[in-house]
Design a protein around this motif. Structure first.
Motif, PDB file in Angstrom:
ATOM      1  N   ILE A 137     -10.635  -6.536   2.081  1.00 28.82           N
ATOM      2  CA  ILE A 137      -9.301  -7.051   2.389  1.00 28.82           C
ATOM      3  C   ILE A 137      -8.529  -7.250   1.083  1.00 28.82           C
ATOM      4  N   GLY A 138      -7.280  -6.829   1.083  1.00 27.05           N
ATOM      5  CA  GLY A 138      -6.437  -7.015  -0.093  1.00 27.05           C
ATOM      6  C   GLY A 138      -6.615  -5.973  -1.178  1.00 27.05           C
ATOM      7  N   ASN A 139      -7.526  -5.022  -0.990  1.00 32.24           N
ATOM      8  CA  ASN A 139      -7.713  -3.953  -1.980  1.00 32.24           C
ATOM      9  C   ASN A 139      -6.935  -2.708  -1.551  1.00 32.24           C
ATOM     10  N   PRO A 140      -6.307  -2.001  -2.494  1.00 28.92           N
ATOM     11  CA  PRO A 140      -5.606  -0.763  -2.137  1.00 28.92           C
ATOM     12  C   PRO A 140      -6.602   0.279  -1.628  1.00 28.92           C
ATOM     13  N   LEU A 141      -6.310   0.841  -0.468  1.00 31.50           N
ATOM     14  CA  LEU A 141      -7.219   1.817   0.128  1.00 31.50           C
ATOM     15  C   LEU A 141      -6.421   2.965   0.728  1.00 31.50           C
ATOM     16  N   SER A 142      -7.048   4.115   0.766  1.00 29.28           N
ATOM     17  CA  SER A 142      -6.549   5.238   1.551  1.00 29.28           C
ATOM     18  C   SER A 142      -7.706   5.679   2.439  1.00 29.28           C
ATOM     19  N   THR A 143      -7.395   6.409   3.495  1.00 24.35           N
ATOM     20  CA  THR A 143      -8.477   6.882   4.356  1.00 24.35           C
ATOM     21  C   THR A 143      -9.417   7.809   3.590  1.00 24.35           C
ATOM     22  N   LYS A 144      -8.877   8.559   2.621  1.00 20.66           N
ATOM     23  CA  LYS A 144      -9.736   9.425   1.799  1.00 20.66           C
ATOM     24  C   LYS A 144     -10.664   8.579   0.928  1.00 20.66           C
ATOM     25  N   LYS A 145     -10.121   7.503   0.370  1.00 18.90           N
ATOM     26  CA  LYS A 145     -10.951   6.633  -0.455  1.00 18.90           C
ATOM     27  C   LYS A 145     -12.064   5.992   0.372  1.00 18.90           C
ATOM     28  N   LEU A 175       6.244   3.856   0.702  1.00 17.02           N
ATOM     29  CA  LEU A 175       5.265   4.805   0.180  1.00 17.02           C
ATOM     30  C   LEU A 175       4.172   5.035   1.209  1.00 17.02           C
ATOM     31  N   LYS A 176       3.538   6.188   1.125  1.00 22.78           N
ATOM     32  CA  LYS A 176       2.579   6.590   2.155  1.00 22.78           C
ATOM     33  C   LYS A 176       1.127   6.536   1.700  1.00 22.78           C
ATOM     34  N   THR A 177       0.871   5.981   0.548  1.00 26.37           N
ATOM     35  CA  THR A 177      -0.505   5.977   0.045  1.00 26.37           C
ATOM     36  C   THR A 177      -0.958   4.577  -0.331  1.00 26.37           C
ATOM     37  N   LEU A 178      -2.270   4.410  -0.367  1.00 26.89           N
ATOM     38  CA  LEU A 178      -2.922   3.183  -0.849  1.00 26.89           C
ATOM     39  C   LEU A 178      -2.408   1.922  -0.153  1.00 26.89           C
ATOM     40  N   GLU A 179      -2.585   1.890   1.164  1.00 31.30           N
ATOM     41  CA  GLU A 179      -2.248   0.708   1.926  1.00 31.30           C
ATOM     42  C   GLU A 179      -3.283  -0.389   1.672  1.00 31.30           C
ATOM     43  N   LYS A 180      -2.973  -1.585   2.151  1.00 32.73           N
ATOM     44  CA  LYS A 180      -3.956  -2.666   2.139  1.00 32.73           C
ATOM     45  C   LYS A 180      -4.206  -3.091   3.580  1.00 32.73           C
TER      46      LYS A 180
END
Length: 400
Positions: free
Chosen positions: A224-232, A276-281
């Protein structure tokens, strides 16, 4: 004991008798049925007779025959009182096939006020959205806020102890009746978790690999609270020996969000004023549920737990919440509503000068005049740094 959810209750009263369908959504066991029960009690105080209120809980086996839309339509039509306002209150309506057509049929009739609930956002997509566009308003419920939790437990005199209890037990309303020193809360949360996973995700999406789905949930809960993408997510889990492709991760995450167990905060370019479309939390609907999923290591990340609590509170207060990007730095939350924008940094403590300066820096870089805050667990007097207010997070959570 029923705890009045004033924020949601007032919304229902405000929409009473308005020609619009009231759709109450939210995670299972967040209090939707209790809210409807209290609303029925309120209607009776307004000289509404029992015959004018038709209430159906579609999780009650007694009403299983009404899962058929034609049977439901006939049942309701027979009970409508001509010439008087009739209140149709239908709980967990997603169990009814093509319920949208039944709801629409009664919506177009006179003197009918409709309230429906559901435990997943899927019910608001597709045909419902198309068929009932402009005809419904969504009221999205969450479990107890910190303020509600404090009131329910009569802990106004010790907010620090209340906060520890809030994050160590659960914000789901019924847990206040359970013994936190035994396994009652944990067992209750496991029941909620199983119901969400099995009823709202696995059965609807026809997921075969339930263990992999649970691995994704635990990964999100642990980050929780970390930048993530589905690829990551896919790459990290695969490197840990749990091979999963990006498409499957996307499907799982989407289903978890539709079931309101996971919330996604997208990123927003503060300077460019674009999304932006990347690195959601991602944030979990309840920290107690996170404890049940992760065990003893769950409460070690104090800062991100506080961030999760603040994020949900901003959602409760009606904000659209984003992660702010500003050059190479980040603003924890950009909160937008019809009044404008507010910026938030969240930190467990800023008593260390280096930490304080790190939290201040992104806010100082923002050139507009919208309010800027640092929320912290430090029990210190409120501070002001060139218009940036440092506030105790618990005091902020208690303000209404």
């Amino acid at each position: 004991m029923k705890i009045e959810r004033k924020e949601y209750f007032d919304k229902l009263i405000g929409y009473k008798d308005k020609k619009i369908i009231k759709v109450i959504t939210g995670v299972r066991r967040c209090g939707k049925s209790t809210l409807l029960s209290m609303f029925q009690d309120y209607l009776k105080t307004q000289s509404v007779s029992d015959e004018q209120i038709i209430y159906i809980n579609f999780e009650d086996y007694e009403f299983e025959s009404l899962w058929d839309p034609k049977a439901l339509y006939a049942y309701l039509k027979e009970r409508i009182i001509p010439g008087k306002m009739t209140y149709l209150i239908m709980d967990e309506i997603q169990n009814v096939k093509e319920f949208q057509r039944v709801v629409d049929s009664f919506f177009i009739k006179d003197n009918i006020d409709i309230y429906i609930t559901g435990s997943n956002a899927y019910m608001l997509s597709g045909e419902l959205s198309t068929l009932l566009t402009g005809r419904f308003v969504k009221i999205e419920m969450l479990p107890f806020s910190f303020y509600e939790f404090v009131q329910a437990n009569s802990m106004e005199d010790n907010l620090e102890r209340a906060y520890q209890k809030y994050i160590e037990t659960s914000s789901f309303p019924y847990t206040i009746h359970l013994d936190e020193k035994s396994n009652q809360v944990r067992e209750y949360l496991k029941g909620i978790y199983d119901a969400i996973i099995l009823k709202d995700v696995v059965s609807r999406k026809k997921i075969a690999d339930v263990m992999m789905l649970e691995s994704v949930i635990r990964f999100l809960a642990n980050n929780i609270g970390n930048p993530l993408s589905t690829k990551k997510i896919s790459d990290t889990m695969t490197s840990d020996g749990r091979k999963i492709n990006v498409k499957t991760v996307e499907s799982y995450v989407s289903s978890l969000m539709e079931s309101y167990i996971i919330y996604q905060a997208k990123r927003y370019d503060v300077k460019g004023k674009q999304y932006l479309k990347t690195l959601e939390k991602y944030y979990l609907v309840d920290i107690g549920l996170r404890n049940a999923l992760l065990g003893s290591k769950a409460n070690t990340d104090v800062g991100h737990i506080l961030e999760n609590v603040i994020y949900l509170e901003l959602i409760r207060r009606g904000y659209d919440v984003y992660i702010g990007k500003l050059d190479q730095v980040e603003v924890d939350f950009v909160a937008q509503n019809y009044n404008g924008i507010e910026y938030y940094q969240v930190s467990a403590s800023v008593r260390d000068e280096i930490t304080l300066e790190r939290e201040l820096r992104p806010l100082k870089m923002i050139q507009d005049n919208y309010p800027k805050y640092i929320l912290t667990l430090d029990n210190d007097p409120e501070g002001d740094f060139d218009g940036i207010r440092r506030i105790n997070a618990l005091d902020w959570l208690m303000k209404k």
